[in-house]
Design an enzyme around this catalytic site. Structure first.
Site, PDB file in Angstrom:
ATOM      1  N   TYR A 105       0.865  -1.187   0.000  1.00 52.92           N
ATOM      2  CA  TYR A 105       0.000   0.000   0.000  1.00 52.92           C
ATOM      3  C   TYR A 105       0.892   1.225   0.000  1.00 52.92           C
ATOM      4  CZ  TYR A 105      -3.276   3.528   1.695  1.00 52.92           C
ATOM      5  OH  TYR A 105      -4.042   4.659   1.818  1.00 52.92           O
ATOM      6  N   GLU A 192      -3.709   7.459  -4.054  1.00 55.72           N
ATOM      7  CA  GLU A 192      -3.570   6.198  -3.320  1.00 55.72           C
ATOM      8  C   GLU A 192      -3.379   5.028  -4.278  1.00 55.72           C
ATOM      9  OE1 GLU A 192      -6.152   4.760   0.331  1.00 55.72           O
ATOM     10  OE2 GLU A 192      -7.038   4.046  -1.532  1.00 55.72           O
TER      11      GLU A 192
END
Ligand code: GDP
Ligand code: MN
Length: 391
Positions: A105, A192
């Site tokens: 991530y 993101e």
């Protein structure tokens, strides 16, 4: 403004970041053609992904793999039209499926308290980061970019090592720095990548190699900065904007829908918040935040009224105007005009003070509107009207 994955990926590619190829399909037939192209140029499988502005598409069945063009068409046919968290899927992304070794991530966001861009990374990619932040906060690595210089090389390296991306240091550094550049170039408030993935590929000589790629992308742009990027307005997805949000935006109103029954029409953000507080204190629930802005003219008032009444839950309206630049009589005229054409009649309480309040009062009285002198009184009357309507 939230961007669809495909548009977000376009911005990442423009910043030189590694993103697997893709194509957007609106029909099963288009998905078949795209899949055919990828499958005949080396892909073993294709991935078909719902394009909707919500997370968790994978869990909802909106991300699937296929190994033939017909299979891709069948899956696209199932995903198109699917409902994911209240959003109807109208297009899919088709691309060569990645052979994932590990998911990470990595996100860049605005840390308002620190007034800097914050990079957050984790070796636990693919899952919902909010969940992980609760259960395993140590698994998240944080670095603040420099306000003027962006993310410095040593910071990017630290981040990469701490995330367990030492084997892909160069690529990880380039991606982390690229995310910060994407933030500043487009005035984004979130970029993101989840998952940022190590994938297995065959190089030109047929040897297996590992590569770091952005498999998913989520970007939200700062609405207040959109004027600086005229081209980005085109990326707004009309399929995804609620009709009332679009009307509000086009009319220059600041509108946020809430769950209550009392529609609020107010000028000024501070007064709108106060009005919502007082409605709550009087025992009611506001149906929206709506700031008609300074100097609002009759047509904007009429647009605000349409938007409020379009919400079937609204059974009373509270109008609270403090006239400064905004003229009370202009608002009163707008209300009278709006009521003359509105499709649904709900009780309305109006409080107008400040510039031209007397003219406004005379107009409202002649038109037989319910008015209130103080804000407390207005809130109490609106709540009583809402309860009366509900009973
Ligand atoms: P989200 O669920 O909306 O965040 O959609 P993602 O694009 O992140 O996809 C969800 C999950 O599907 C990822 O975490 C991956 O595990 C899987 N996935 C996505 N793309 C691919 C792909 O190309 N190949 C494989 N094997 N899995 C994928
Ligand atoms: Mn994702």
């Amino acid at each position: 403004m939230k961007l669809q994955e495909a548009d977000a990926k376009t911005l990442l590619v423009a910043q030189g970041l590694p993103v697997p190829e893709w194509s957007v399909a609106h029909t099963a037939a288009e998905a078949r053609d795209a899949a055919d192209r990828f499958l005949t140029t080396g892909a073993g499988k294709v991935v078909i992904k719902a394009q909707v502005l919500v997370g968790g598409r994978g869990k909802a069945g909106g991300v699937r793999l296929a190994d033939t063009p017909d299979g891709a068409a069948a899956i696209a046919g199932q995903i198109l039209g699917m409902d994911i968290k209240g959003m109807t899927v109208r297009k899919v992304l088709v691309g060569p499926a990645a052979d994932i070794v590990k998911e990470f991530y990595l996100a860049a966001l605005v840390d308002r308290a620190e007034r800097r861009i914050l990079l957050m990374g984790s070796a636990e990619g693919g899952v919902e980061i909010e969940h992980m932040a609760e259960t395993n906060p140590e698994a998240i690595v944080r670095r603040h970019a420099h306000a003027q210089l962006g993310l410095l090389d040593f910071q990017a390296r630290e981040l990469a090592f701490a995330m367990g991306l030492g084997d892909h240091l160069k690529a990880a550094v380039a991606i982390a720095k690229g995310l910060v550049r994407t933030m500043t170039t487009y005035d984004a408030d979130l970029v993101e990548i989840n998952p940022l993935a190590v994938v297995r590929e065959l190089d030109a000589s047929g040897t297996e190699v590992e590569r770091l790629v952005c498999l998913d992308a989520k970007i939200t742009l700062d609405d207040s900065a959109l004027a600086r990027h005229p081209g980005l307005e085109d990326l707004r997805d009309p399929d995804e904007e609620a009709p009332e949000d679009r009307e509000a935006r086009e009319a220059g109103l600041t509108f946020i829908k809430l769950d209550g029954t009392i529609g609020c029409m107010v000028n000024g953000a501070g007064l709108a918040m106060t009005t919502m507080d007082l409605v709550k204190r009087a025992g009611g629930e506001p149906a929206n935040f709506l700031d008609i802005g300074g100097g609002a003219r009759a047509d904007r008032v009429a647009a605000a009224m349409r938007i409020i009444l379009a919400d079937p839950k609204v059974n009373a309206i509270l109008v609270n105007i403090f006239g400064g630049i905004t003229r009370g009589d202009e608002v009163a005229r707008g209300l009278i005009e709006a009521r003359a054409v509105q499709e649904r009649d709900v009780p309305m309480v109006v409080r107008i003070v400040g510039t031209n309040a007397e003219e406004a009062a005379a107009l409202l009285e002649a038109a037989q509107f319910t008015t209130a002198a103080s804000l407390d009184e207005a809130a109490a009357k609106a709540v009583a009207a809402s309860r009366g309507a509900a009973a």
